[in-house]
Write an enzyme that holds these catalytic residues in place. Structure first.
Site, mmCIF file in Angstrom:
data_model
loop_
_atom_site.group_PDB
_atom_site.id
_atom_site.type_symbol
_atom_site.label_atom_id
_atom_site.label_comp_id
_atom_site.label_asym_id
_atom_site.label_seq_id
_atom_site.Cartn_x
_atom_site.Cartn_y
_atom_site.Cartn_z
ATOM 1 N N SER A 261 0.837 -1.195 0.000
ATOM 2 C CA SER A 261 0.000 0.000 0.000
ATOM 3 C C SER A 261 0.871 1.243 0.000
ATOM 4 O O SER A 261 2.077 1.167 0.212
ATOM 5 C CB SER A 261 -0.893 0.008 1.244
ATOM 6 O OG SER A 261 -0.094 0.274 2.378
ATOM 7 N N LYS A 262 0.220 2.356 -0.218
ATOM 8 C CA LYS A 262 0.943 3.623 -0.219
ATOM 9 C C LYS A 262 1.611 3.853 1.143
ATOM 10 O O LYS A 262 2.702 4.396 1.228
ATOM 11 C CB LYS A 262 -0.039 4.745 -0.542
ATOM 12 C CG LYS A 262 0.588 6.105 -0.389
ATOM 13 C CD LYS A 262 -0.215 7.174 -1.060
ATOM 14 C CE LYS A 262 -0.090 8.511 -0.356
ATOM 15 N NZ LYS A 262 1.190 8.802 0.287
ATOM 16 N N ARG A 263 0.946 3.396 2.191
ATOM 17 C CA ARG A 263 1.491 3.569 3.535
ATOM 18 C C ARG A 263 2.845 2.869 3.704
ATOM 19 O O ARG A 263 3.732 3.362 4.374
ATOM 20 C CB ARG A 263 0.499 3.090 4.595
ATOM 21 C CG ARG A 263 0.187 4.175 5.598
ATOM 22 C CD ARG A 263 -0.955 3.813 6.520
ATOM 23 N NE ARG A 263 -2.169 3.456 5.794
ATOM 24 C CZ ARG A 263 -2.898 2.371 6.061
ATOM 25 N NH1 ARG A 263 -2.534 1.516 6.982
ATOM 26 N NH2 ARG A 263 -4.000 2.150 5.383
ATOM 27 N N GLY A 265 5.043 2.456 1.419
ATOM 28 C CA GLY A 265 6.023 3.300 0.750
ATOM 29 C C GLY A 265 6.454 4.453 1.652
ATOM 30 O O GLY A 265 7.642 4.721 1.833
ATOM 31 N N ASP A 266 5.457 5.102 2.263
ATOM 32 C CA ASP A 266 5.759 6.237 3.146
ATOM 33 C C ASP A 266 6.609 5.771 4.329
ATOM 34 O O ASP A 266 7.576 6.410 4.723
ATOM 35 C CB ASP A 266 4.463 6.856 3.688
ATOM 36 C CG ASP A 266 3.634 7.481 2.573
ATOM 37 O OD1 ASP A 266 4.206 7.696 1.479
ATOM 38 O OD2 ASP A 266 2.438 7.735 2.785
#
Ligand code: GLU
Length: 343
Positions: A261-263, A265-266
């Protein structure tokens, strides 16, 4: 069957294209080029509530940056257009009518409140052969009343009439044959009068048929829809030319379990989008392009997430990938997103 290979990448413009979607586009492209076939880009924008401005441009720009060439699409044109589903309403209306006329679908007037009440009353309620005769639809109401409700502008949906108790076979080139019983399927909504738009299921299969798609290569999350799609092809009488399916495994988190998920990546400091994304009034998300990656490196790294060339080649150009790519060598289980490899 000797049909020209035609594949499509069919994203919904609901946000920036995720790296998993890019991989799906890439595999379609490699497969098309390898077989001298056509690569179509179809914009599936039938969910008006999830439409995000700028997403379509983003998709085009990302594919162009990566060198994933499109033969037919909104920008490229082509003789199977329009390539944007919101411009194909007449076609869907006509196909909904075909199903209704052949008793393969029916009109349902149940309001959200009525459906809610049923769910409260019946545990695990599902709109299907076991319940449809106790609902407010064209199978239970007299024809005059159905006509009157429609004339009065009452909102309705068209549902697929799934015949229960049948074994439905899905042939997936990667996973082999999967058989499921039709009784577990619900009477899916195919069309909504409220916005005069079809749902994904109807639009997707009507377009795959009309655009003469031979292979549907898509993300694993769509695997549960495949039996329904098989039944839809059958209801239209198109089973003989139905495309072959390939459901690609999910991209998994680099650590731990579950879908990337994008999370992640962050949290771990890598982009999950090909290009930077600037949502209207929102926070900017990082992209591979702006982070200084070369498109060739991103393509190479994505190609190897869920596929391997069967030898020890690690760095391959697009042409080499086209030559070596083999759908049969794709993995069936999820591919861990090992971003270190991409550096
Ligand atoms: N519009 C669907 C998506 O966004 C397409 C799925 C398919 O390829 O059938 O993933």
């Amino acid at each position: 069957m000797d049909r020209k290979v035609r594949v499509r990448f069919a994203p919904s413009p609901t946000g920036p294209l995720h790296i998993g979607g890019v991989r799906t586009a890439l595999y379609n492209y490699l497969f098309a080029r390898q077989h001298g076939g056509d690569m179509i880009l179809r914009i599936e924008d039938t969910d008006s509530t999830r439409f995000v401005p700028g997403a379509e441009d983003y998709i085009n720009e990302a594919l162009a940056w990566l060198g994933i060439g499109i033969d037919e699409g909104v920008r490229e044109g082509g003789k199977y257009g329009p390539y944007k589903q919101s411009e194909r309403r007449d076609i869907y209306r006509e196909h909904v009518k075909m199903l209704l006329d052949n008793d393969k679908a029916y009109i349902a007037f149940d309001t959200p409140a009525e459906l809610e009440a049923k769910r409260a009353e019946i545990p695990n309620f599902q709109y299907d052969a076991s319940t449809r005769m106790s609902m407010r639809n064209s199978l239970t109401l007299p024809k005059e009343e159905v006509d009157r409700l429609i004339a009065d502008g009452e909102k309705y949906v068209v549902r697929f009439k799934v015949e229960p108790g049948r074994d439905v076979e899905v042939n997936d080139l990667l996973r082999g044959k999967v058989t499921i019983n039709s009784s577990i399927l619900d009477d899916k909504v195919l069309y909504k009068s409220a916005d005069d738009l079809p749902t994904y299921h109807l639009a997707n299969i009507v377009d795959d048929h009309l655009m003469e798609i031979t292979h549907v290569i898509r993300g694993e999350e769509w695997l549960p829809s495949a039996p329904l799609h098989v039944l839809l092809y059958e209801a239209f009488g198109w089973s003989d030319t139905a495309p072959s399916f390939v459901h690609l495994p999910l991209l998994l988190k680099p650590d731990g379990k579950g879908k990337l998920s994008k999370r992640d990546g962050d949290r771990l400091g890598f982009p999950v989008f090909p290009l930077e994304w600037h949502p209207e009034g929102g926070e900017v998300s990082s992209g591979y392009r702006e982070s200084g990656y070369l498109p060739e490196a991103v393509v190479n790294f994505l190609a190897l997430l869920g596929w391997n060339p069967g030898d020890d080649s690690e760095i391959m150009s697009m042409d080499q990938l086209i030559e070596k790519f083999d759908l049969a060598h794709c993995s069936r289980s999820g591919a861990r997103f090992d971003y270190e490899k991409g550096r």
